[in-house]
Design a protein around this motif. Structure first.
Motif, short mmCIF file in Angstrom:
data_model
loop_
_atom_site.label_atom_id
_atom_site.label_comp_id
_atom_site.label_asym_id
_atom_site.label_seq_id
_atom_site.Cartn_x
_atom_site.Cartn_y
_atom_site.Cartn_z
N VAL A 53 1.06 -1.38 0.00
CA VAL A 53 0.00 0.06 -0.11
C VAL A 53 0.74 1.28 0.15
CG1 VAL A 53 -0.17 0.16 2.43
CG2 VAL A 53 -1.95 1.25 1.09
N HIS A 54 2.00 1.29 0.54
CA HIS A 54 3.04 2.35 0.54
C HIS A 54 4.13 2.37 -0.56
CE1 HIS A 54 1.20 3.63 4.29
NE2 HIS A 54 1.27 2.46 4.67
N GLY A 55 3.88 1.36 -1.58
CA GLY A 55 4.98 1.06 -2.25
C GLY A 55 5.37 2.39 -3.18
N VAL A 56 4.58 3.08 -3.78
CA VAL A 56 4.60 4.08 -4.72
C VAL A 56 5.32 5.32 -4.04
CG1 VAL A 56 3.54 6.09 -5.94
CG2 VAL A 56 2.79 3.62 -6.27
N TYR A 57 4.91 5.37 -2.50
CA TYR A 57 5.54 6.37 -1.70
C TYR A 57 7.00 6.16 -1.55
CZ TYR A 57 6.76 9.33 2.38
OH TYR A 57 7.29 10.01 3.21
N TYR A 58 7.36 4.73 -1.07
CA TYR A 58 8.80 4.33 -1.04
C TYR A 58 9.43 4.48 -2.06
CZ TYR A 58 7.19 1.86 3.24
OH TYR A 58 6.66 1.62 4.57
N ALA A 111 -9.24 11.82 -13.09
CA ALA A 111 -9.04 10.48 -12.74
C ALA A 111 -7.54 10.30 -12.73
CB ALA A 111 -9.55 9.73 -14.30
N LEU A 112 -6.77 11.00 -13.32
CA LEU A 112 -5.19 10.69 -13.26
C LEU A 112 -4.84 11.07 -11.84
CD1 LEU A 112 -3.83 12.07 -16.72
CD2 LEU A 112 -4.04 9.72 -15.78
N THR A 113 -5.25 12.14 -11.30
CA THR A 113 -4.87 12.79 -10.05
C THR A 113 -5.30 11.75 -9.01
OG1 THR A 113 -5.08 15.05 -11.12
CG2 THR A 113 -4.58 14.78 -8.79
N LEU A 114 -6.62 11.53 -9.06
CA LEU A 114 -7.09 10.57 -7.99
C LEU A 114 -6.34 9.18 -7.95
CD1 LEU A 114 -8.94 10.72 -5.41
CD2 LEU A 114 -10.89 10.02 -6.94
N GLY A 115 -6.25 8.80 -9.23
CA GLY A 115 -5.56 7.43 -9.44
C GLY A 115 -4.30 7.54 -8.68
N LEU A 116 -3.32 8.52 -8.91
CA LEU A 116 -2.07 8.71 -8.17
C LEU A 116 -2.23 8.67 -6.73
CD1 LEU A 116 0.86 9.11 -8.26
CD2 LEU A 116 0.51 11.45 -8.71
N ALA A 117 -3.26 9.72 -6.18
CA ALA A 117 -3.57 9.65 -4.88
C ALA A 117 -3.95 8.12 -4.21
CB ALA A 117 -4.63 10.62 -4.46
N CYS A 118 -4.66 7.48 -4.95
CA CYS A 118 -4.87 6.11 -4.29
C CYS A 118 -3.79 5.28 -4.33
CB CYS A 118 -6.08 5.53 -5.16
SG CYS A 118 -7.99 6.31 -5.36
N TRP A 119 -2.97 5.43 -5.19
CA TRP A 119 -1.52 4.55 -5.31
C TRP A 119 -0.85 4.75 -4.31
CZ3 TRP A 119 0.27 0.08 -7.46
CH2 TRP A 119 -0.48 -0.37 -8.47
N LEU A 120 -0.76 6.19 -3.90
CA LEU A 120 -0.07 6.59 -2.56
C LEU A 120 -0.86 5.80 -1.50
CD1 LEU A 120 0.72 10.11 -3.53
CD2 LEU A 120 2.37 8.63 -3.14
N HIS A 121 -1.93 5.78 -1.40
CA HIS A 121 -2.68 5.04 -0.31
C HIS A 121 -4.12 4.94 -0.93
CE1 HIS A 121 -4.30 4.01 3.68
NE2 HIS A 121 -3.13 3.94 4.27
#
Length: 482
Positions: A52-57, A155-165
């Protein structure tokens, strides 16, 4: 002004005391040590835990690869993200309620103690808030215009936010409620539905991976406490009250356009403030997943009506006599400073977090001798030294089987209980890192054998208390150096 002023204020407050008196708590330590692993080691870890934190790491890995700036590099992305979130709130507020309301809304977000706390946190929550806030801005633009570009950006911005958490996806529920409340045309529903489906589809791989890790990732959580429910109800009540005051204050006294804008702002803000937190807490009655920072972005839903209400109040204030206006403004500013300044100072202190791995590492460094054994009781407290290899490397980890990197875990794996017992008995001095007195003791066999062996064969030479931890030096009877 609605974008620049809140962003500048957020940067100024975020940089103020960003080192938190040279302290770092264990969640930030996880970020620090994981981000310093190689890409191969990091990929191996994400296959076992923390997907769940992979993109942030990965982001923080890139940050440290470019500039290994210690605590500043660890926290600066969150500070910048908070500035972006404040700018987004300002842009939304200006769009729906005017430039003054937008500026004030952005400043309200910046001044909230919880915002200031996570603006200086080496975790993903400020970045998620920025992503959801700007996705909400694109949502507002998309509902008011027919251009498809706004929905693509959404869609792009919220998708990125979801991949951050992935709990950022709960913002979709809030946005859907806004559309239902606003009775928008079918075309808007269709555009939003396509964008929402794209977000959900993009999140599916992460959802599958994190579901397999849910027990490890969230197994420590309990159901929301009574205090958590009361906090949620109070914050929601404040948001609803501000919204009602805003709508009633403008009704009949402002233009029809201003009244409609206030209603639109309320229909956007109230679902965003209440729905994600309320839904996550309700789910947590069955499957405990709730932590307030997981839905930090809902504070945007509080800041927007607060800023608009302040803008309306300032307009009313201008009708008073100059002397009364100045006196009232001074009293209100003084009251706000009296309430907010202690909170602002508090979140910049080491005591605002559960523990301080820097203080632990310094205490161990003072007490330990080269080659001393070290035990982490419980094993997950190994995190206290992992970010300080210069201290950890001097000690013999008596219970360690495989290192965190080799085992693709956060804190490594430990030997069997019998192997740990033999390892302890082969040592003359042991540094034990434990929770403070009064904390529950883990019932696992490895933890039990650590406690029993130390009690039976060693004596306590020294005990040092630091924030959220204690360091206990053990030696064979009669061999303590006083």
């Amino acid at each position: 002004m609605p974008v620049a002023v809140p962003a500048a204020a957020a940067l100024a407050l975020g940089l103020w005391g960003i080192d938190r008196q040279d302290s770092m708590w264990r969640d930030e330590s996880v970020t620090y040590q994981v981000a310093h692993r190689s890409l191969g080691e990091l990929w191996g870890l994400l296959g076992h835990i923390d997907a769940v934190h992979g993109v942030y790491y990965l982001l923080m890995h890139a940050v440290f690869a470019v500039w290994d700036g210690g605590l500043l590099a660890l926290r600066l992305p969150s500070t910048v993200a908070t500035a972006l979130a404040a700018a987004g709130v300002g842009a939304i507020g200006a769009r729906l309620a005017g430039r003054r309301a937008g500026t004030l809304a952005g400043l309200v977000l910046v001044l909230l103690p919880v915002t200031q706390q996570y603006a200086q946190e080496g975790r993903s929550y400020a970045l998620v808030t920025a992503g959801v806030t700007w996705a909400t801005y694109f949502f507002v633009r998309g509902t008011g215009e027919s251009r498809g570009g706004w929905w693509t950006a959404y869609a792009l911005t919220l998708g990125l936010a979801c991949w951050l958490h992935e709990f950022a996806a709960l913002a979709l529920v809030a946005h859907g409620l806004t559309l239902w409340w606003s009775r928008v045309p079918r075309q808007v529903w269709r555009s939003w539905g396509i964008a929402a489906a794209c977000v959900a589809a993009s999140l599916l791989p992460l959802a599958v991976a994190s579901a397999a890790q849910a027990e490890q990732q969230l197994g420590w959580l309990g159901r929301p406490s009574l205090s958590a429910w009361l906090q949620f109800l109070v914050i929601s009540g404040v948001g609803v009250l501000l919204s009602r005051l805003l709508v009633r204050g403008l009704a009949g006294t402002a233009s029809a356009d201003a009244d409609a804008d206030a209603v639109a702002l309320v229909r956007l803000s109230v679902p965003l403030l209440i729905a994600p937190t309320g839904l996550l807490m309700a789910i947590s009655l069955v499957k405990p997943w709730y932590v307030d920072r997981y839905v930090l972005y809902t504070m945007t839903g509080l800041a927007l009506p607060a800023g608009a209400a302040l803008g309306w109040a300032i307009t009313r204030l201008h009708r008073l006599a100059p002397a009364v206006r100045v006196l009232t403004a001074c009293l209100l500013a003084g009251a706000a400073a009296a309430v907010l300044l202690p909170w602002s100072l508090s979140v910049r202190s080491p005591e605002s977090r559960k523990d301080d791995v820097v203080a632990v590492a310094h205490a161990v460094e003072k007490s330990a001798r080269e080659g001393d054994g070290v035990l982490f009781m419980p094993a997950r407290r190994r995190e206290w030294l992992l970010s300080y290899p210069s201290v950890y490397g001097r000690l013999d980890d008596l219970a360690l089987d495989e290192s965190p990197a080799a085992s693709h875990t956060l804190q490594g794996t430990e030997l069997s209980a019998e192997a740990i017992r033999r390892s302890i008995l082969a040592a003359d001095r042991v540094i034990a890192l434990t929770d403070p007195p009064g904390q529950p003791l883990d019932p696992f066999a490895q933890e039990v054998v650590k406690r029993q062996t130390l009690k039976a064969y060693f004596e306590v030479c020294e005990r040092t208390q630091v924030l959220g931890a204690q360091i206990v030096v053990y030696a064979r009877p009669g061999h303590c150096v006083r």
